[in-house]
Enzyme design. Structure first.
Site, PDB file in Angstrom:
ATOM      1  N   ASP A 492      29.143  44.512 -16.514  1.00  0.00           N
ATOM      2  CA  ASP A 492      29.368  43.243 -15.828  1.00  0.00           C
ATOM      3  C   ASP A 492      28.081  42.590 -15.355  1.00  0.00           C
ATOM      4  OD1 ASP A 492      32.056  42.758 -15.804  1.00  0.00           O
ATOM      5  OD2 ASP A 492      32.449  43.883 -13.981  1.00  0.00           O
TER       6      ASP A 492
HETATM    7  C1  GLC Z   1      33.120  48.138 -12.785  1.00  0.00           C
HETATM    8  C2  GLC Z   1      34.115  47.181 -13.380  1.00  0.00           C
HETATM    9  C3  GLC Z   1      34.170  47.342 -14.877  1.00  0.00           C
HETATM   10  C4  GLC Z   1      32.805  47.246 -15.464  1.00  0.00           C
HETATM   11  C5  GLC Z   1      31.867  48.236 -14.814  1.00  0.00           C
HETATM   12  C6  GLC Z   1      30.447  48.120 -15.300  1.00  0.00           C
HETATM   13  O1  GLC Z   1      33.573  49.435 -12.919  1.00  0.00           O
HETATM   14  O2  GLC Z   1      35.388  47.379 -12.832  1.00  0.00           O
HETATM   15  O3  GLC Z   1      35.011  46.379 -15.433  1.00  0.00           O
HETATM   16  O4  GLC Z   1      32.890  47.480 -16.829  1.00  0.00           O
HETATM   17  O5  GLC Z   1      31.873  48.010 -13.419  1.00  0.00           O
HETATM   18  O6  GLC Z   1      29.827  46.953 -14.893  1.00  0.00           O
HETATM   19  C1  GLC Z   2      31.486  45.428 -11.285  1.00  0.00           C
HETATM   20  C2  GLC Z   2      30.161  46.070 -11.098  1.00  0.00           C
HETATM   21  C3  GLC Z   2      29.461  45.564  -9.879  1.00  0.00           C
HETATM   22  C4  GLC Z   2      29.464  44.074  -9.856  1.00  0.00           C
HETATM   23  C5  GLC Z   2      30.898  43.596  -9.896  1.00  0.00           C
HETATM   24  C6  GLC Z   2      31.005  42.121  -9.775  1.00  0.00           C
HETATM   25  O1  GLC Z   2      32.394  45.989 -10.442  1.00  0.00           O
HETATM   26  O2  GLC Z   2      30.272  47.461 -10.994  1.00  0.00           O
HETATM   27  O3  GLC Z   2      28.159  46.099  -9.801  1.00  0.00           O
HETATM   28  O4  GLC Z   2      28.817  43.596  -8.736  1.00  0.00           O
HETATM   29  O5  GLC Z   2      31.479  44.027 -11.080  1.00  0.00           O
HETATM   30  O6  GLC Z   2      32.330  41.737  -9.573  1.00  0.00           O
END
Ligand code: GLC
Ligand code: GLC
Length: 820
Positions: A492
């Protein structure tokens, strides 16, 4: 209560495998250690000191009890009890009174939590659970006098109502302080705020005995200047019989009684949620229609009824877990596979990323990619619910294959506010659907008519949705023939088109530049890994032309990875918006990333020419450390607008050099694909909670469930975990250990047996329920190999190959497997 724990314990607790419980023996755990109650709709989060809250279906819009986040002290607010004898007051879960207890145990079990405590020789046994099919939490509280003399005792219950919308409840005081309404009728306390207007629901809290008083106004009970630890009513020794008019409604029962020498008394409290159909909201004389509440309370008004409900809950869990049971040489492995990992998978399936002690329950809905991946961990236990979930998720997809990043559980509609164009999203639907079909053999699901964008006018078969997912990649390729990343891929925080300079905007939702350049090698790997399954599915269904078309795209993608995705010693991560590589020797920081190593190898790239092994050796050398495999290395030390959120985190945390646990099983699986069972299992044990229990104080979060992140080697606090419970880590680790390390893998045509284990592992037994039949599989490894099935016997007869056929439902088969 056993005085001597059956297992070796840490300073905070131990696993009790026989009861499938984690037993906490010190209330001051390094962080609140919580559990989840409820299975399908009515849920409570409960900490080891009875903190937490309750909601119905949606943690934001149907919150029954209030919770304050990031509070001081930590975890303040919950469903509490106070016991009073003379001037002495204590709580069975230690909090909130915090009087030292002579004995304390919190036993977190499957769907229930039990608190055993004693003080002044008054023993308390409190069990909290949500009975199956019930919109209520039941609390059974037993008090025993363990002295020779009678005791005069008081008991106070306490919970604080939330005014339904948990976000509004925390912010809109100018209105909320005037809306609260309650009603007390005998031992039933009703919370009916806004019922007079548009709500068709109310909540109640009752106890199955007469009460000597009550309170429903928080100020009257606590006193304006007190916290939960010393309510004025309890200190005074008498309830105020207060009725809340606005402000903050609560529910507290007051009970006064005597316990004879050796005597035990039991009470059952019920916290319930009731919905009344429009025509049945009111009684004839205009009062609140309580019929359903009274019925619910009556369903649990005796010890026998509660005991029966608890037994049914235990059966429910046993039945789920029975789908996959191992008896192996390491009890830690057994308890992860048999109990805790499966349990966590069910919880993540139910909650997605909505409500934990790190997710507030007011922020996120159901993630498109998250919910798809969660299915990997539960499809063997609850195939019907997995089916329904797949269809729900697919209905939020757009016709071009793209997807809302999230949808809301109450409405099942896409959430436009969260943004879209995460270009990995569509592919996860292929993976989850295929996992479901392999488990169940239910190819018919592909014929289900499913809307696009929740619009029935735009419905097509689920199969057409998978094709749209596949083609979304095909139609969004960049200059190197690799998939465009869009807003981000699975990571993300790799925001290559964002270029944000405004601290007030979220990286996840802010307007992106139109990105026709930035590409993701990870999506390329995913495309081939899941695309091969798509091709197999097409062939299986006789769509030869579609299979051939798809294969040509997979071939082109493999070529693109060969030409532009290999960096010499590992797979490249991405190309940024300027076309420059990320995750390459050419970079000073972020030279290597975990994701493409896992996904390209799972796609089969580099398996036949040594690149897979080379990449995995690089992972071992540069990314792996004692507490797991970090996501990237070296971590970024400054903000790069061209990379986005990833470079916002201090080194070693989250997506910037943290052990982002979700991604580690990809490497475990990749290691099994090159036959390195020792390394695969070694990585498994670095993360698996039961193996990390010895680090409990450092690890901080619960030692029985995975956390999303463990601080990485470049962090200030290596080994410290955050964001426990709701993470794709649960499903992926379960998938890796059961299907690739232990190697019992569903396929269209049966169960493939292909373990890849440490050479020193002598063998193990697995009971697997598959399409209605039971497979009793016994694997022997006398030659000390990691991989390779030399011979298999089914019911005593030698068979060729290592694929077990689909057997008749309800049949039972003994399978012997010789590795060598
Ligand atoms: C969090 C989010 C997931 C994403 C991951 C890596 O676990 O829920 O959707 O792939 O972060 O950013
Ligand atoms: C996912 C990631 C986190 C980021 C978030 C944004 O959960 O793990 O690091 O800030 O997405 O919504």
């Amino acid at each position: 209560m056993p005085e001597k724990p059956p297992n070796k314990q840490t300073e905070f607790g131990y696993f009790d495998d026989e009861h499938k419980e984690y037993v906490i023996i010190d209330p001051k755990t390094p962080y609140p250690w919580i559990n989840y109650l409820g299975n399908d709709g009515f849920y409570s989060l409960i900490s080891n000191t009875t903190g937490g809250y309750t909601f119905y279906k949606d943690a934001k819009f149907r919150r029954l009890t209030r919770y304050r986040y990031n509070n001081v002290p930590v975890d303040s607010g919950g469903k509490y009890f106070y016991i009073r004898e003379g001037g002495c007051v204590w709580s069975p879960g230690w909090k909130p009174a915090q009087a030292p207890l002579d004995q304390y145990q919190c036993r977190h079990g499957l769907g229930y939590s039990r608190f055993l405590s004693s003080k002044r020789q008054v023993h308390c046994d409190l069990t909290c659970f949500v009975p199956l099919g019930t919109r209520a939490e039941v609390q059974r509280l037993r008090l025993s006098n363990r002295t020779e003399a009678p005791k005069k005792l008081q008991l106070y219950s306490l919970l604080e109502w939330c005014l339904w919308n948990a976000e509004d409840d925390m912010t809109n005081f100018q209105r909320n302080f005037s809306t609260g309404e309650v009603e007390v009728d005998g031992s039933h306390i009703y919370h009916k705020t806004e019922y007079r207007e548009r709500r068709d629901h109310y909540a109640f809290y009752s106890v199955n005995s007469e009460i000597q008083g009550f309170d429903t106004d928080r100020e009257a009970f606590l006193g304006l200047y007190n916290g939960f630890e010393a309510p004025e009513a309890v200190t005074r020794g008498r309830a105020g019989n207060s009725i809340a008019h606005g402000w903050s409604p609560i529910a507290s029962h007051f009970l006064e009684f005597e316990l004879g020498p050796g005597e035990t008394k039991e009470w059952i409290f019920v916290l319930g949620y009731v919905e009344n159909p429009a025509g049945e909201k009111w009684t004839a004389d205009g009062g609140l229609n309580k019929t359903r509440a009274l019925q619910m309370a009556a369903d649990f008004d005796s010890g026998e009824k509660v005991t029966r409900a608890l037994a049914a809950l235990a059966d429910y869990w046993q039945n789920l877990l029975d789908a996959y049971q191992i008896s192996g040489p390491d009890t830690r492995l057994n308890r992860m596979v048999n109990i805790w990992n499966q349990y966590q998978c069910m919880v993540t399936f139910n909650f997605s990323r909505s409500a934990s002690f790190f997710e507030s329950g007011i922020g996120r809905g159901m993630g498109f990619r998250d919910s798809n991946q969660d299915l990997l961990g539960v499809v063997h236990m609850i195939p019907e619910r997995a089916r329904e979930r797949i269809l729900d998720i697919a209905a939020t997809q757009f016709e071009d294959g793209s997807a809302y990043h999230q949808y809301q559980p109450l409405t099942k509609r896409g959430n436009a506010a969260i943004g879209k164009n995460f270009n990995d999203d569509p592919l996860w639907l292929i993976q989850s659907t295929l996992a479901y079909i392999k488990e169940t053999g239910d190819f018919d699901i592909l014929e289900e008519s499913v809307p696009f964008d929740n619009d029935p006018a735009k419905a097509n078969s689920l199969f057409a949705h998978l094709t749209a997912s596949f083609d979304h990649v095909v139609n969004n390729l960049g200059p190197h023939g690799l998939p465009l990343i869009g807003r981000a891929d699975w990571n993300d925080c790799l925001n290559l088109n964002c270029f944000s300079q405004d601290p007030n905007e979220s990286f996840q939702t802010t307007e992106n530049r139109a990105g026709e350049v930035a590409e993701s090698v990870m999506i390329a790997g995913m495309f081939i890994a899941f695309g091969r399954d798509y091709v197999a599915l097409c062939r299986h269904r006789g769509h030869t032309e579609e299979a051939e078309r798809a294969e040509r795209h997979l071939q082109a993608m493999a070529t693109a990875i060969d030409r532009h995705g290999w960096d010499g010693d590992w797979f490249l991560r991405a190309y940024d918006a300027a076309g420059k590589p990320i995750g390459s020797h050419a970079n000073r920081q972020g030279r290597i990333f975990i994701e493409p190593q896992g996904f390209c190898i799972m796609a089969g790239v580099g398996l036949d020419d040594g690149r897979a092994r080379t990449a995995l050796d690089s992972v071992n050398k540069l990314l792996a450390y004692e507490h797991g495999i970090v996501l990237n290395y070296p971590a970024y030390t400054q903000y790069h607008p061209e990379y986005g959120e990833i470079s916002t985190y201090p080194q070693g945390y989250k997506e910037n050099g943290g052990v982002f646990c979700h991604s580690n099983p990809w490497i475990m699986i990749a290691e099994t694909l090159v036959g390195n069972g020792d390394r695969a299992f070694d990585y498994y044990t670095r993360l698996a909670p039961a193996f990390r229990e010895k680090h409990a104080a450092l690890h901080k979060t619960e030692p029985y469930v995975y956390a999303q992140m463990i601080a990485g080697k470049e962090a200030a606090t290596p080994g410290q975990a955050k964001n426990s419970w709701l993470t794709g880590t649960a499903a992926w680790n379960y998938y890796a250990v059961t299907q690739f390390i232990l190697g019992v893998r569903p396929t269209f045509d049966g169960l493939l047996i292909d373990p890849c284990i440490p050479a020193a592992m002598k063998g193990f037994q697995i009971t697997r329920k598959f399409r209605g039949a039971t497979y009793e599989i016994s694997v022997a490894n006398p030659a000390g190999v990691s991989r390779g099935v030399q011979q298999m016997w089914v019911d005593g007869t030698a068979v060729a190959g290592n694929l077990l056929p689909v057997f008749a439902p309800r049949s039972y088969h003994r399978v012997e497997v010789l590795l060598g």
